[in-house]
Design a protein around this motif. Structure first.
Motif, PDB file in Angstrom:
ATOM      1  N   GLY A 350     -24.346 -33.261  41.381  1.00  0.00           N
ATOM      2  CA  GLY A 350     -24.434 -33.321  39.918  1.00  0.00           C
ATOM      3  C   GLY A 350     -25.839 -33.176  39.376  1.00  0.00           C
ATOM      4  N   ASP A 351     -26.863 -33.281  40.235  1.00  0.00           N
ATOM      5  CA  ASP A 351     -28.246 -33.095  39.777  1.00  0.00           C
ATOM      6  C   ASP A 351     -28.463 -31.650  39.340  1.00  0.00           C
ATOM      7  N   LYS A 352     -29.206 -31.469  38.258  1.00  0.00           N
ATOM      8  CA  LYS A 352     -29.644 -30.141  37.823  1.00  0.00           C
ATOM      9  C   LYS A 352     -31.164 -30.206  37.729  1.00  0.00           C
ATOM     10  N   LYS A 480     -27.657 -19.393  30.046  1.00  0.00           N
ATOM     11  CA  LYS A 480     -27.942 -20.795  29.721  1.00  0.00           C
ATOM     12  C   LYS A 480     -26.643 -21.541  29.412  1.00  0.00           C
ATOM     13  N   ARG A 481     -25.773 -20.919  28.617  1.00  0.00           N
ATOM     14  CA  ARG A 481     -24.491 -21.551  28.294  1.00  0.00           C
ATOM     15  C   ARG A 481     -23.667 -21.805  29.552  1.00  0.00           C
ATOM     16  N   ALA A 482     -23.628 -20.808  30.452  1.00  0.00           N
ATOM     17  CA  ALA A 482     -22.835 -20.924  31.676  1.00  0.00           C
ATOM     18  C   ALA A 482     -23.369 -22.040  32.579  1.00  0.00           C
ATOM     19  N   LEU A 483     -24.696 -22.180  32.651  1.00  0.00           N
ATOM     20  CA  LEU A 483     -25.285 -23.226  33.494  1.00  0.00           C
ATOM     21  C   LEU A 483     -25.058 -24.609  32.890  1.00  0.00           C
ATOM     22  N   MET A 484     -25.019 -24.688  31.560  1.00  0.00           N
ATOM     23  CA  MET A 484     -24.732 -25.971  30.905  1.00  0.00           C
ATOM     24  C   MET A 484     -23.297 -26.400  31.193  1.00  0.00           C
ATOM     25  N   GLU A 485     -22.380 -25.424  31.315  1.00  0.00           N
ATOM     26  CA  GLU A 485     -20.968 -25.731  31.580  1.00  0.00           C
ATOM     27  C   GLU A 485     -20.676 -25.945  33.061  1.00  0.00           C
ATOM     28  N   SER A 489     -24.019 -28.552  41.213  1.00  0.00           N
ATOM     29  CA  SER A 489     -25.439 -28.925  41.183  1.00  0.00           C
ATOM     30  C   SER A 489     -26.296 -27.668  41.063  1.00  0.00           C
ATOM     31  N   ILE A 490     -27.505 -27.819  40.518  1.00  0.00           N
ATOM     32  CA  ILE A 490     -28.398 -26.671  40.300  1.00  0.00           C
ATOM     33  C   ILE A 490     -29.805 -27.033  40.750  1.00  0.00           C
ATOM     34  N   LEU A 491     -30.430 -26.127  41.519  1.00  0.00           N
ATOM     35  CA  LEU A 491     -31.856 -26.211  41.825  1.00  0.00           C
ATOM     36  C   LEU A 491     -32.474 -24.914  41.316  1.00  0.00           C
ATOM     37  N   LEU A 492     -33.315 -25.021  40.288  1.00  0.00           N
ATOM     38  CA  LEU A 492     -33.761 -23.852  39.515  1.00  0.00           C
ATOM     39  C   LEU A 492     -35.276 -23.768  39.471  1.00  0.00           C
ATOM     40  N   ILE A 493     -35.813 -22.563  39.755  1.00  0.00           N
ATOM     41  CA  ILE A 493     -37.229 -22.279  39.512  1.00  0.00           C
ATOM     42  C   ILE A 493     -37.312 -21.508  38.198  1.00  0.00           C
ATOM     43  N   TYR A 500     -34.332 -24.237  30.092  1.00  0.00           N
ATOM     44  CA  TYR A 500     -33.716 -25.272  30.926  1.00  0.00           C
ATOM     45  C   TYR A 500     -33.677 -26.676  30.326  1.00  0.00           C
ATOM     46  N   GLU A 501     -34.431 -26.923  29.258  1.00  0.00           N
ATOM     47  CA  GLU A 501     -34.579 -28.321  28.831  1.00  0.00           C
ATOM     48  C   GLU A 501     -33.279 -28.947  28.315  1.00  0.00           C
ATOM     49  N   ASP A 502     -32.282 -28.133  27.926  1.00  0.00           N
ATOM     50  CA  ASP A 502     -31.020 -28.681  27.417  1.00  0.00           C
ATOM     51  C   ASP A 502     -30.046 -29.098  28.514  1.00  0.00           C
ATOM     52  N   PHE A 503     -30.274 -28.660  29.763  1.00  0.00           N
ATOM     53  CA  PHE A 503     -29.325 -29.055  30.809  1.00  0.00           C
ATOM     54  C   PHE A 503     -29.972 -29.690  32.038  1.00  0.00           C
ATOM     55  N   ALA A 504     -31.287 -29.597  32.185  1.00  0.00           N
ATOM     56  CA  ALA A 504     -31.950 -30.156  33.371  1.00  0.00           C
ATOM     57  C   ALA A 504     -31.878 -31.688  33.357  1.00  0.00           C
ATOM     58  N   THR A 505     -31.503 -32.277  34.507  1.00  0.00           N
ATOM     59  CA  THR A 505     -31.496 -33.740  34.629  1.00  0.00           C
ATOM     60  C   THR A 505     -32.827 -34.248  35.173  1.00  0.00           C
TER      61      THR A 505
END
Length: 517
Positions: A350-352, A480-485, A489-493, A500-505
């Motif tokens: 669940g971590d992004k 961005k919309r797809a990654l928010m939905e 888990s996501i590991l993003l550079i 990314y600020e709207d979905f990153a944990t």
């Protein structure tokens, strides 16, 4: 004064028209943003005006003695050259003048008096040119630009083939700025650049006295440095005064006006056609019917621009992973030498998580070390249970001679041709793109092909290395919309906080553990 005039330019690949009777002018001091969706031909336009591609029709005329500097998104650097050598190559014409001056010195010993006068005159002219171009402080200028772009931290004697994508971009940009051309042509210069150096480039371009043409999908960056927009759409090029926000405002108004005029004209055409059909056979009304038919024949029919397919990204999700995605224990990453201090990191289901930091400090290396593509120098990585990984690389690897259809079929051999075409179309690619070889596509279209592979594979952990590079605004918003939905888990550079600020944990600042800082 006009620096560049392009008139009646027509160009295409096969039956795919890129430009149709396009005209363009660049005036002294103009800071131009060249914008448009992926695949509209922005990079092709740059290649045509710089002579790398010959147009099918039209003329391209530069003002006399104009020096053009071009930063190409696909530029490559030669193996065996150091960073310092690449930067100093910006002054190659001055080194050639120095060599010529030394040759003249050697000729002086054997020259007769008349010849000697000519040699000394030429010698003086060259000496003056070297002085005017600060030839004797080249090393200082190289040191200044390498410090501004953070290249001095890497060591200027490093082979350029050992650099990351962002570091290569910085080297090419540094060389270009040292050349001080009369006009800069910049194709996606912020791709792979970190936030600090994007800010530096922004300040440089704001204060830049000469003209430049900039291709970029980074809207905040565009808005801050340009004063003219040229919009490329449906093989046409339209000029707008102002920044990108002003352009979108005017563009939407023009589009609404055209749609309104189109509806009114279509209604009038239907009424005229109906009248002609009902009255042309009757003697009493035949003349009126013929009059209306002439009006129809002379009418300039309004055509609406064909709507570009909007990308739709929906990631297929696999079953849930175990609690832990990965755990590292005293992990040291690198190739020949360590890029990091010993790292003990944990990522849970669940971590992004976003990895941020300057270029070349090891973000991509960490990503590859976690999934086992690069062995660690020390320590270990323990991957969790039931992981279904999806990996998006910075650049497309492998042969690019395949068509888009063949590229997807190779990943999903059980798909029918209809399923392959549908998958690519959902990513915003047209029929002509789908049937083209990958190598002729723009950087944004190639990124959409790679995203097509990713979204059609069931995953519960996405590892994304700079996925927004090259993507146009519509594709970036949809991603961005797809990654928010996305439920996994996501590991993003990524270097774009607004993405990314709207979905990153969590945001991990890699500069805190890198040995390169």
């Amino acid at each position: 004064m006009s620096i560049l005039n392009v008139e009646n330019l027509t160009h295409g690949f096969g039956d795919r028209a890129i430009f149709n009777n396009v005209s363009f002018r660049l005036l002294k001091g103009e800071h131009i943003g060249l914008v448009g969706a992926n695949g509209e031909g922005k990079s092709t336009f740059m290649n045509v005006v710089t002579g790398k591609l010959m147009p099918d029709e039209g003329t391209i005329q530069w003002a006399k003695n104009v020096r053009v500097g071009y930063l190409d998104q696909h530029s490559v650097l030669e193996k065996g050259m150091t960073i310092r050598e690449v930067l100093k190559s910006a002054f190659s014409y001055l080194f050639e003048l120095e060599k010529k001056m030394n040759d003249l010195c050697n000729q002086m010993a054997d020259a007769d008096p008349d010849t000697l006068m000519g040699i000394m005159e030429e010698f003086g002219t060259i000496q003056e040119a070297l002085d005017n171009n600060n030839f004797y402080i080249i090393d200082t200028k190289v040191d200044e630009i390498s410090h501004a772009l953070g290249l001095d931290a890497l060591g200027l004697d490093l082979d350029v083939t050992e650099l990351s994508g962002g570091q290569r971009t910085k080297v090419l940009l540094g060389k270009l700025l040292l050349e001080k051309p009369d006009i800069l042509l910049l194709d996606e210069p912020t791709n792979y650049l970190d936030t600090v150096h994007i800010e530096w480039l922004k300040r440089y371009l704001i204060d830049y006295d000469n003209a430049f043409i900039l291709i970029s999908h980074d809207i905040p960056f565009l808005n801050s440095v340009i004063n003219i927009i040229y919009h490329m759409e449906n093989a046409d090029l339209t000029r707008y005064v102002g920044d990108y926000d002003k352009f979108t405002e005017v563009y939407e108004v023009k589009k609404a006006q055209l749609e309104s005029a189109y509806k009114r004209q279509q209604q009038e055409i239907n009424e005229l056609q109906d009248f002609v059909a009902r009255n042309k056979a009757r003697v009493s009304t035949r003349n009126m019917a013929m009059s209306r038919q002439k009006k129809l024949d002379k009418m300039e029919v309004i055509e609406l621009a064909r709507e570009k397919p909007k990308p739709e990204f929906y990631f297929k999700e696999a079953r849930a992973s175990g609690r832990f995605i990965f755990q590292t224990e005293h992990l040291v990453i690198g190739y020949d030498e360590p890029l990091s201090k010993p790292l003990t990191l944990t990522m849970e289901r669940g971590d992004k998580i976003v990895l941020k930091g300057a270029n070349g400090i090891g973000k991509t290396t960490l990503l590859k070390s976690i999934i086992g593509l690069i062995p660690p120098i020390e320590g270990k990585v323990a991957l969790g249970d039931y992981l279904f990984k999806g990996y998006f690389e910075q650049e497309m690897s492998g042969a690019k001679n395949n068509t888009c259809i063949e590229e997807i079929w190779r990943e999903f051999p059980s798909y029918s041709q209809y399923e392959v075409r549908s998958a690519l179309a959902k990513c915003g690619l047209t029929t002509k793109h789908i049937e083209s070889q990958v190598r002729v596509l723009s950087g944004g279209e190639q990124a959409k092909v790679r995203l097509c592979k990713l979204i059609n594979r069931e995953t519960n952990i996405l590892l994304l290395d700079e996925p927004t590079n090259h993507l146009d605004a519509d594709a970036k918003d949809e991603l961005k919309r797809a990654l928010m939905e996305y439920g996994g888990s996501i590991l993003l550079i990524c270097h774009e906080p607004e993405f990314y600020e709207d979905f990153a944990t969590k945001v991990w600042d890699c500069s805190s553990w890198s040995t390169r800082i």
